[in-house]
Design an enzyme around this catalytic site. Structure first.
Site, short mmCIF file in Angstrom:
data_model
loop_
_atom_site.label_atom_id
_atom_site.label_comp_id
_atom_site.label_asym_id
_atom_site.label_seq_id
_atom_site.Cartn_x
_atom_site.Cartn_y
_atom_site.Cartn_z
N SER A 194 -21.15 0.37 -15.05
CA SER A 194 -20.24 0.52 -13.92
C SER A 194 -21.03 0.60 -12.63
O SER A 194 -22.26 0.60 -12.64
CB SER A 194 -19.40 1.79 -14.09
OG SER A 194 -20.23 2.91 -13.86
N LYS A 195 -20.31 0.70 -11.53
CA LYS A 195 -20.92 0.80 -10.19
C LYS A 195 -22.02 1.86 -10.11
O LYS A 195 -22.96 1.73 -9.36
CB LYS A 195 -19.83 1.15 -9.16
CG LYS A 195 -19.04 -0.05 -8.71
CD LYS A 195 -19.56 -0.53 -7.36
CE LYS A 195 -19.11 -1.93 -7.01
NZ LYS A 195 -20.12 -2.94 -7.16
N ARG A 196 -21.84 2.89 -10.91
CA ARG A 196 -22.83 3.98 -10.93
C ARG A 196 -24.23 3.47 -11.26
O ARG A 196 -25.23 4.06 -10.89
CB ARG A 196 -22.44 5.01 -11.99
CG ARG A 196 -21.73 6.21 -11.45
CD ARG A 196 -21.49 7.26 -12.50
NE ARG A 196 -21.06 6.72 -13.78
CZ ARG A 196 -21.73 6.87 -14.91
NH1 ARG A 196 -22.86 7.54 -14.93
NH2 ARG A 196 -21.27 6.36 -16.04
#
Ligand code: GLU
Length: 485
Positions: free
Chosen positions: A253-255
């Site tokens: 994910s974006k993380r």
């Protein structure tokens, strides 16, 4: 007759092309090309509020950039079009009527609020929040009455009881009990199809032979198989690709950093490196790791796709980018890095192309990204301003002697890289008997020419900067050194 495979890549145009989705596109593409089949692009834009034409265009642009060209699609057309689901609604409505006629689907009048309330109740009672089949049990009269009153109805598929077993081309045999699924919607009350219905109708009508997609679709596949059977369509084969996880083991994910192809493209990655890296996410090459699209097409097989999740590793992607940059001609690097060089003001309307190509040659092995080019080649085009401390460091008799000597002996004509190497070797020799080390000789030169204490090999600087520019820089530094107290 040999059936050539037909596979599809079916993105929802609700965002830019994601790493995971691009991997799915690549594996479909490689499979189709390896087998001499067709690669079809289908836009799954049934989620009207979230679908945008701008995202469709961005996805197409990124696919083209990666080199994944399709044979049929919204822009190209084809025998099985249209290739945008929003343009196929009539077909889904007709197939829904057929399901209704055959008693395989039923009208559902429950409103969102009712469904939500009952889901909560079921959850609190410790039951699975599946649709409770309330509308399945309505009598003919009740149904007619509600429809006559103009009450909006969705259509639900009636899930047959029993087990569903299928052989996945990657995971092997998979078995589910249909009881775990609730009767899902096939047609919404506004006449739009659900994802499940649209996918199944399209895969069948577009004569798709292999459905290759992420493992997160595994349970959807079960619903799809039931629908294929209910509609009397032949089943395609299924292959579920392993998930892509971040280095901490959670879903990518974006993380974990940039997740869209678009972002990597802007950051200065090469499409060759991205394709190479995506192929390694869940697939293992037979021979070497640094490969191009043609090598991949030649070697690809679903048998070599792993069953276990793949970990996204940015350092590996960077390493591959470096390797693919090394394989590029200087001219090509210049072309690709041009926008970055303009943006950083290294290149204006006119520039010395020969010098720029030489500079690229000098820094090529250090490059990780295309966007690194400006900061690396800058020293060849711009004089650095030296801080007081650096000038102070140069203010010692030995450094000044070295720089004075360089001033006097710099070759007047243009010299090649080899000649520059030779010049520096002899230059250094002169100071040997004066007790100066290589570092004592070369460091002041490097600093005078670049303002830095490390960087590209000195012979590149001497050769590329040439006599006049080197002299100018050395003289300037010497006069600045003399000025400081
Ligand atoms: N449109 C779906 C998605 O973007 C893909 C569906 C499929 O491959 O069947 O996740």
């Amino acid at each position: 007759m040999i059936m050539r495979p037909r596979v599809r890549f079916a993105p929802s145009p609700t965002g830019h092309l994601h790493i995971g989705t691009a991997r799915t596109a690549l594996f479909n593409y490689l499979f189709a090309r390896h087998e001499g089949g067709k690669f079809i692009l289908r836009m799954e834009d049934t989620d009207l509020p979230r679908s945008r034409r701008q995202f469709e265009e961005s996805i197409c642009e990124d696919l083209r950039w990666l080199g994944l060209n399709w044979d049929e699609g919204p822009d190209l057309g084809g025998l099985f079009g249209p290739y945008r689901q929003s343009e196929r609604e009539k077909l889904y409505q007709e197939e829904t009527k057929r399901l209704l006629r055959e008693g395989k689907a039923y009208y559902c009048f429950c409103t969102q609020e009712e469904l939500e309330r009952r889901r909560k109740e079921a959850f609190l009672a410790g039951k699975a929040p599946r649709y409770d089949r309330r509308c399945l049990n309505l009598s003919q009269e009740e149904k007619k009455k509600l429809l006559k009153e103009g009450k909006k109805a969705a259509v639900r598929f009636r899930i047959p009881a029993g087990k569903i077993k299928f052989k996945d081309l990657i995971k092997g045999w998979v078995e589910f009990n249909s009881e775990i699924f609730g009767d899902f919607i096939v047609l919404r009350s506004d006449g739009r199809p659900s994802y499940h219905l649209a996918v199944v109708v399209d895969d069948a009508k577009m004569a798709i032979t292999h459905v290759i997609r992420g493992e997160d679709h595994l349970t959807n596949t079960v619903c799809h198989i039931l629908l294929f059977q209910a509609l009397g369509y032949p089943l395609p084969l299924f292959a579920h690709l392993p998930m892509i996880l971040g280095e901490d083991g959670s879903k990518l994910s974006k993380r974990h950093g940039a997740t869209s192809i678009n972002e990597y493209r802007k950051q200065g990655y090469l499409p060759e490196a991205i394709v190479n890296y995506l192929a390694l996410l869940g697939w293992s090459p037979k021979k070497k790791e640094v490969v191009n699209l043609n090598n991949l097409i030649e070697d690809f097989s679903l048998e070599r796709v792993s069953k276990s999740p793949s970990i996204f590793n940015l350092s590996k992607l960077k390493w591959l980018n470096r390797e693919h940059l090394k394989l590029k001609e200087n001219k090509e690097i210049l072309k690709l890095a041009f926008p970055y060089l303009i943006a950083e003001g290294i290149i204006k309307d006119k520039f010395n192309k020969k010098k720029m190509l030489q500079a690229i040659e000098a820094v090529k092995l250090n490059l990780e990204l295309l966007s690194d080019v400006p900061s690396y080649v800058k020293i060849f085009f711009k004089e650095a301003s030296l801080s007081k401390e650096v000038l102070g460091f140069l203010k010692n008799p030995n450094s000044i002697k070295v720089l004075e000597e360089l001033k006097e002996t710099l070759p007047a004509k243009e010299i090649s890289f080899t000649e520059a190497k030779d010049f520096l070797r002899k230059f250094k020799e002169k100071f040997k008997n004066k007790g100066l080390t290589t570092r004592d000789v070369f460091l002041p030169i490097r600093i005078a020419l670049t303002g830095e204490s490390s960087g590209v090999e000195l012979f590149y600087l001497i050769s590329i900067l040439g006599h006049d520019e080197s002299l100018k820089r050395v003289e300037r530094v010497l006069s600045q050194v003399r000025e400081i107290k």
